[in-house]
Design a protein around this motif. Structure first.
Motif, PDB file in Angstrom:
ATOM      1  N   UNK A  31     -39.431 -18.963  32.395  1.00 52.67           N
ATOM      2  CA  UNK A  31     -39.737 -17.619  32.894  1.00 52.67           C
ATOM      3  C   UNK A  31     -38.852 -17.240  34.082  1.00 52.67           C
ATOM      4  N   UNK A  32     -38.571 -18.201  34.963  1.00 49.67           N
ATOM      5  CA  UNK A  32     -37.706 -17.930  36.115  1.00 49.67           C
ATOM      6  C   UNK A  32     -36.308 -17.532  35.685  1.00 49.67           C
ATOM      7  N   UNK A  33     -35.790 -18.206  34.655  1.00 50.93           N
ATOM      8  CA  UNK A  33     -34.470 -17.854  34.127  1.00 50.93           C
ATOM      9  C   UNK A  33     -34.482 -16.437  33.557  1.00 50.93           C
ATOM     10  N   UNK A  34     -35.560 -16.117  32.865  1.00 54.79           N
ATOM     11  CA  UNK A  34     -35.669 -14.779  32.270  1.00 54.79           C
ATOM     12  C   UNK A  34     -35.697 -13.705  33.359  1.00 54.79           C
ATOM     13  N   UNK A  35     -36.436 -13.958  34.417  1.00 58.02           N
ATOM     14  CA  UNK A  35     -36.499 -13.008  35.532  1.00 58.02           C
ATOM     15  C   UNK A  35     -35.118 -12.839  36.170  1.00 58.02           C
ATOM     16  N   UNK A  36     -34.461 -13.951  36.444  1.00 65.79           N
ATOM     17  CA  UNK A  36     -33.141 -13.908  37.077  1.00 65.79           C
ATOM     18  C   UNK A  36     -32.123 -13.192  36.189  1.00 65.79           C
ATOM     19  N   UNK A  37     -32.123 -13.505  34.894  1.00 65.33           N
ATOM     20  CA  UNK A  37     -31.181 -12.847  33.982  1.00 65.33           C
ATOM     21  C   UNK A  37     -31.490 -11.357  33.870  1.00 65.33           C
ATOM     22  N   UNK A  38     -32.760 -10.989  33.911  1.00 62.51           N
ATOM     23  CA  UNK A  38     -33.124  -9.576  33.871  1.00 62.51           C
ATOM     24  C   UNK A  38     -32.584  -8.821  35.075  1.00 62.51           C
ATOM     25  N   UNK A  39     -32.671  -9.425  36.246  1.00 65.42           N
ATOM     26  CA  UNK A  39     -32.124  -8.789  37.455  1.00 65.42           C
ATOM     27  C   UNK A  39     -30.602  -8.677  37.354  1.00 65.42           C
ATOM     28  N   UNK A  40     -29.960  -9.741  36.855  1.00 63.59           N
ATOM     29  CA  UNK A  40     -28.507  -9.698  36.689  1.00 63.59           C
ATOM     30  C   UNK A  40     -28.119  -8.631  35.668  1.00 63.59           C
ATOM     31  N   UNK A  41     -28.908  -8.502  34.588  1.00 70.26           N
ATOM     32  CA  UNK A  41     -28.618  -7.502  33.556  1.00 70.26           C
ATOM     33  C   UNK A  41     -28.688  -6.084  34.126  1.00 70.26           C
ATOM     34  N   UNK A  42     -29.616  -5.859  35.054  1.00 70.73           N
ATOM     35  CA  UNK A  42     -29.705  -4.547  35.693  1.00 70.73           C
ATOM     36  C   UNK A  42     -28.441  -4.254  36.485  1.00 70.73           C
ATOM     37  N   UNK A  43     -27.976  -5.244  37.243  1.00 74.00           N
ATOM     38  CA  UNK A  43     -26.729  -5.070  38.005  1.00 74.00           C
ATOM     39  C   UNK A  43     -25.547  -4.878  37.056  1.00 74.00           C
ATOM     40  N   UNK A  44     -25.522  -5.634  35.963  1.00 75.66           N
ATOM     41  CA  UNK A  44     -24.440  -5.501  34.985  1.00 75.66           C
ATOM     42  C   UNK A  44     -24.439  -4.101  34.371  1.00 75.66           C
ATOM     43  N   UNK A  45     -25.627  -3.580  34.081  1.00 80.07           N
ATOM     44  CA  UNK A  45     -25.723  -2.227  33.527  1.00 80.07           C
ATOM     45  C   UNK A  45     -25.152  -1.194  34.477  1.00 80.07           C
ATOM     46  N   UNK A  46     -25.467  -1.344  35.755  1.00 79.28           N
ATOM     47  CA  UNK A  46     -24.914  -0.410  36.760  1.00 79.28           C
ATOM     48  C   UNK A  46     -23.392  -0.511  36.806  1.00 79.28           C
ATOM     49  N   UNK A  47     -22.881  -1.745  36.766  1.00 82.85           N
ATOM     50  CA  UNK A  47     -21.427  -1.940  36.808  1.00 82.85           C
ATOM     51  C   UNK A  47     -20.758  -1.327  35.579  1.00 82.85           C
ATOM     52  N   UNK A  48     -21.357  -1.510  34.410  1.00 85.22           N
ATOM     53  CA  UNK A  48     -20.776  -0.945  33.185  1.00 85.22           C
ATOM     54  C   UNK A  48     -20.807   0.582  33.213  1.00 85.22           C
ATOM     55  N   UNK A  49     -21.897   1.159  33.726  1.00 84.56           N
ATOM     56  CA  UNK A  49     -21.957   2.614  33.848  1.00 84.56           C
ATOM     57  C   UNK A  49     -20.924   3.130  34.844  1.00 84.56           C
ATOM     58  N   UNK A  50     -20.753   2.408  35.951  1.00 85.50           N
ATOM     59  CA  UNK A  50     -19.757   2.817  36.948  1.00 85.50           C
ATOM     60  C   UNK A  50     -18.354   2.762  36.350  1.00 85.50           C
ATOM     61  N   UNK A  51     -18.061   1.709  35.604  1.00 85.04           N
ATOM     62  CA  UNK A  51     -16.742   1.587  34.977  1.00 85.04           C
ATOM     63  C   UNK A  51     -16.524   2.710  33.976  1.00 85.04           C
ATOM     64  N   UNK A  52     -17.556   3.039  33.225  1.00 83.49           N
ATOM     65  CA  UNK A  52     -17.459   4.130  32.263  1.00 83.49           C
ATOM     66  C   UNK A  52     -17.221   5.455  32.985  1.00 83.49           C
ATOM     67  N   UNK A  53     -17.903   5.657  34.106  1.00 85.14           N
ATOM     68  CA  UNK A  53     -17.706   6.868  34.901  1.00 85.14           C
ATOM     69  C   UNK A  53     -16.301   6.961  35.463  1.00 85.14           C
ATOM     70  N   UNK A  54     -15.759   5.828  35.903  1.00 83.88           N
ATOM     71  CA  UNK A  54     -14.381   5.822  36.419  1.00 83.88           C
ATOM     72  C   UNK A  54     -13.386   6.138  35.308  1.00 83.88           C
ATOM     73  N   UNK A  55     -13.610   5.580  34.109  1.00 83.85           N
ATOM     74  CA  UNK A  55     -12.724   5.877  32.978  1.00 83.85           C
ATOM     75  C   UNK A  55     -12.751   7.368  32.652  1.00 83.85           C
TER      76      UNK A  55
END
Length: 167
Positions: free
Chosen positions: A126-150
């Motif tokens: 469960x701890x891994x799932x929580x940590x990966x979920x938080x990382x996925x949120x940050x990754x989503x923001x980064x991917x959206x930012x990259x898409x916005x820059x493109x």
């Protein structure tokens, strides 16, 4: 040729916004997810809008793919499970069945189809799932930012192309 402040400013702006490559960003995010989760494998899977098909869009694997994870992704049925999954998917490792251990969590990205970030190669809790979920949120923001820059680069190139030439 006279010094043109607009051309210089536009070149600098285009250069700053062009520094993020989508594919390179996916690779960096996958490598970092593997490191964060202490797993040898990581990647992204994109699910179509109808939630019928899923396909890997990036796989980070150790040299030689010792667990043959690429093949497992294609043959195991995990992609079909992800296509239908509304939330995280966790599969326990089973060496006798060739199951490497797998954890995938949705990436909250508004501008793309449903995307999962996954890690594999060990058992997850469960701890891994929580940590990966938080990382996925940050990754989503980064991917959206990259898409916005493109998108901004495309618009700026249009501005630059249609800017009137001074007399």
């Amino acid at each position: 040729m006279p010094y043109n402040r607009v051309d210089v400013a536009m070149r600098e702006l285009l250069s700053a916004f062009s520094c993020l490559e989508g594919a390179e960003l996916l690779g960096r995010l996958a490598r970092t997810a593997a490191a964060v989760a202490s797993a040898p494998y990581a990647g992204f899977v994109r699910v179509d809008a109808l939630r019928q098909e899923a396909c890997p869009v990036h796989v980070h694997a150790p040299p030689g793919d010792p667990l043959r994870l690429r093949r497992w992704l294609a043959e195991s049925g995990v992609l079909k499970e992800l296509a239908a999954a509304p939330e995280a998917v966790r599969l326990a490792p089973d060496v006798s069945m060739g199951e490497p251990g797998f954890l995938a969590t949705p990436v909250p990205v508004a501008a793309r189809d449903h995307t999962f970030l996954w890690v594999a190669g060990r058992g997850f809790c469960d701890g891994d799932e929580h940590l990966l979920g938080r990382f996925a949120t940050a990754a989503g923001r980064a991917l959206e930012a990259a898409s916005g820059c493109e998108a901004a680069v495309r618009l700026l190139r249009g501005v630059r192309a249609f800017r009137p030439v001074p007399p």
